[in-house]
Design an enzyme around this catalytic site. Structure first.
Site, PDB file in Angstrom:
ATOM      1  N   GLU A   1       0.803  -1.221   0.000  1.00 26.88           N
ATOM      2  CA  GLU A   1       0.000   0.000   0.000  1.00 26.88           C
ATOM      3  C   GLU A   1       0.837   1.272   0.000  1.00 26.88           C
ATOM      4  O   GLU A   1       0.804   2.055   0.976  1.00 26.88           O
ATOM      5  CB  GLU A   1      -0.957  -0.010   1.203  1.00 26.88           C
ATOM      6  CG  GLU A   1      -1.906  -1.188   1.217  1.00 26.88           C
ATOM      7  CD  GLU A   1      -2.894  -1.153   2.397  1.00 26.88           C
ATOM      8  OE1 GLU A   1      -2.824  -0.228   3.208  1.00 26.88           O
ATOM      9  OE2 GLU A   1      -3.725  -2.060   2.486  1.00 26.88           O
TER      10      GLU A   1
ATOM     11  N   GLU B   1      -5.200  -8.652   1.309  1.00 29.17           N
ATOM     12  CA  GLU B   1      -5.827  -8.308   2.592  1.00 29.17           C
ATOM     13  C   GLU B   1      -7.311  -8.090   2.351  1.00 29.17           C
ATOM     14  O   GLU B   1      -7.697  -7.477   1.352  1.00 29.17           O
ATOM     15  CB  GLU B   1      -5.285  -7.006   3.190  1.00 29.17           C
ATOM     16  CG  GLU B   1      -3.887  -7.072   3.709  1.00 29.17           C
ATOM     17  CD  GLU B   1      -3.423  -5.733   4.281  1.00 29.17           C
ATOM     18  OE1 GLU B   1      -4.282  -4.915   4.686  1.00 29.17           O
ATOM     19  OE2 GLU B   1      -2.206  -5.517   4.286  1.00 29.17           O
TER      20      GLU B   1
HETATM   21  O1  IFM Z   1      -4.055  -2.738   9.365  1.00 30.55           O
HETATM   22  C1  IFM Z   1      -4.033  -2.301   8.053  1.00 30.55           C
HETATM   23  C2  IFM Z   1      -2.867  -2.896   7.301  1.00 30.55           C
HETATM   24  O2  IFM Z   1      -1.659  -2.622   7.920  1.00 30.55           O
HETATM   25  C3  IFM Z   1      -2.808  -2.353   5.903  1.00 30.55           C
HETATM   26  N1  IFM Z   1      -4.066  -2.488   5.232  1.00 30.55           N
HETATM   27  C4  IFM Z   1      -5.262  -2.069   5.921  1.00 30.55           C
HETATM   28  C5  IFM Z   1      -5.298  -2.682   7.315  1.00 30.55           C
HETATM   29  C6  IFM Z   1      -6.567  -2.220   8.055  1.00 30.55           C
HETATM   30  O3  IFM Z   1      -6.590  -0.845   8.155  1.00 30.55           O
END
Ligand code: IFM
Length: 456
Positions: A163, A359
């Site tokens: 990200e 994720e």
């Molecule tokens: O916790 C975060 C993660 O580190 C990166 N993506 C989003 C998740 C939730 O906010």
């Protein structure tokens, strides 16, 4: 379980180093350690110590992964743990920790999927300018090479960055994340140098013998709620998604971004020959999908969703983000079918590249009684998103796997311990791990899969 996930579709869970590891004394300092010390930076005053104390509870956490029965585990390497000064000497104890993690996964038949940068930059490099400084990209490539040399052959899948939008724009534009700078021009340079570092690192990882190299983006579908907001929505989409996809595709910074961000930077950091480096072919692309963003005219009764705020988008015109219920505890709209929009963005820009959802998960209401920790909204969220993903796969999107966020309740960055995404509860006072109902649900899903039909 009537959710039939084919065996060949990879299912895993994900975590990141600063959010779970603790043992701050056992590594170099990270930008997030410095940021966490600023009064008010993290809502509940949490710091990286002890987080989930994962470094000292590694054996227990490996056993949890084995109990769940995941195919793969996505973790991130803490750059300051393995290279405390950000450059130069490697830390034997830092390497030893990840050796034990990777070997422990392999012993349990779980594929290690390593991310090299999930936001914890060595403080030495942040102090030297951080990602707005071009040199950080070269230091990142050196670090990636060292990791490739040490772990190639044992790590199944590598991601350079997680990200980069968050590092660039939450870190250097909104100041909501480390290092807490509020400089829109610098944030655009950071986005650019992150992708330069990614491209350099891909080459260096391959030189070191690593295979399956890629990057993980948080592509968020942006929906304009009315025709008058179309231009504003395009700007948000440009800064959230397109800037990264364009750079990875070798298209450089678009005229649209240059126009909408004019006056913020002279773009003096852009060099023509960077395009080829940034678009070095990747073997896969990861997407983290949680929600969509809806753009509407500015309204004083705006509902605040974490991560959706004009201050995070350099050059943003006035607007409101208006998530529609149902919402998670982060204020994020739950829209499983949005995952297909996110896949489409990637496959349109970078055709032919296999996709992974790296994720997906939710911070939601939980209740506890003598029978366990009940989080039905989380199980439903995961199930609905996996179903939507499999539908997209059936339509022809080349999506190969899914990782739930997250194995453990952990430090949710600026929200500290106030937002919980874990399948497994971690008591922040004692470190005790307790699987929630959603962990039992995911375990059952993992074990109930039917065999992959033979390929003709
Ligand atoms: O916790 C975060 C993660 O580190 C990166 N993506 C989003 C998740 C939730 O906010």
């Amino acid at each position: 379980m009537d959710l039939d996930v084919p065996r060949g579709f990879e299912l895993g869970v994900a975590t990141s180093s600063w959010q779970i590891e603790g043992d701050v004394a056992g590594r170099g300092r990270a930008n997030w350690d410095d940021f966490a010390e600023r009064p008010g930076a993290i809502v509940d005053g949490s710091t990286g110590e002890p987080a989930c104390d994962h470094v000292h509870r590694l054996a227990e956490d490996l056993d949890l992964l084995g109990w769940l029965g995941v195919d793969a585990y996505r973790f991130s390497v803490s750059w300051p743990r393995v290279m405390p000064e950000g450059t130069g000497a490697l830390s034997p104890s830092g390497l030893d920790f990840y050796d034990r993690l990777v070997d422990g996964l392999l012993e349990r038949g779980i594929k290690p999927a390593a991310t090299l940068f999930h936001w914890d930059l060595p403080s030495t490099l942040e102090d030297a300018g951080g990602w707005p400084a071009r040199d950080t990209a070269y230091r990142f490539a050196d670090y990636a090479h060292a990791m490739g040399e040490h772990f190639a052959g044992r790590v199944d899948r590598w991601a350079t960055l997680n990200e980069p939008w968050c590092s660039a724009f939450l870190g250097y534009c909104a100041g909501y994340f480390a290092p807490g700078r509020t400089e829109p021009g610098a944030s655009l340079a950071a986005a650019y140098h992150l992708i330069l570092g990614h491209g350099l690192a891909i080459e260096r990882l391959r030189d070191a013998g690593a295979r399956n190299v890629g990057i993980v983006l948080n592509l968020i579908p942006v929906i304009s709620e009315s025709p008058e907001m179309d231009a504003a929505a395009r700007h948000v989409d440009g800064v959230q998604n397109r800037i990264f996809l364009d750079l990875l595709a070798g298209d450089g910074i678009s005229d649209e971004i240059r126009t909408s961000c004019r006056g913020l930077t002279d773009w003096g950091f852009v060099r023509d020959d960077d395009r080829a480096v940034m678009s070095t072919p990747i073997d896969w692309l990861g997407e983290n999908y949680y929600t969509v963003m809806r753009v509407a005219p500015l309204s004083p009764t705006d509902v605040h969703a974490i991560g959706q705020d004009v201050s995070m988008f350099p050059g943003c015109p006035p607007l409101s983000f208006v998530p529609r219920p149902p919402l998670t505890d982060m204020g994020w709209e739950i829209l499983p079918e949005g995952v297909e929009l996110a896949l489409r963005m990637a496959s349109d820009s970078l055709p032919g590249i296999p996709l992974w959802i790296c994720e997906n998960g939710a911070a939601v209401h939980e209740s506890t009684d003598a029978t366990g920790i009940h989080d039905p909204i989380r199980s439903e969220y995961l199930e609905d998103h996996i179903r939507a993903l499999l539908r997209a796969r059936d339509k022809g999107f080349d999506v190969r796997g899914y990782y739930a966020w997250s194995l453990l309740d952990n430090l949710e960055w600026a929200s500290g311990w106030t937002k919980k995404f874990g399948l497994v509860r971690v008591d922040p006072a004692t470190g005790t791990r307790t699987p929630k109902d959603s962990a039992h649900w995911y375990r059952e899903l993992l074990s109930s899969r039917s065999p992959e039909p033979p390929r003709s």
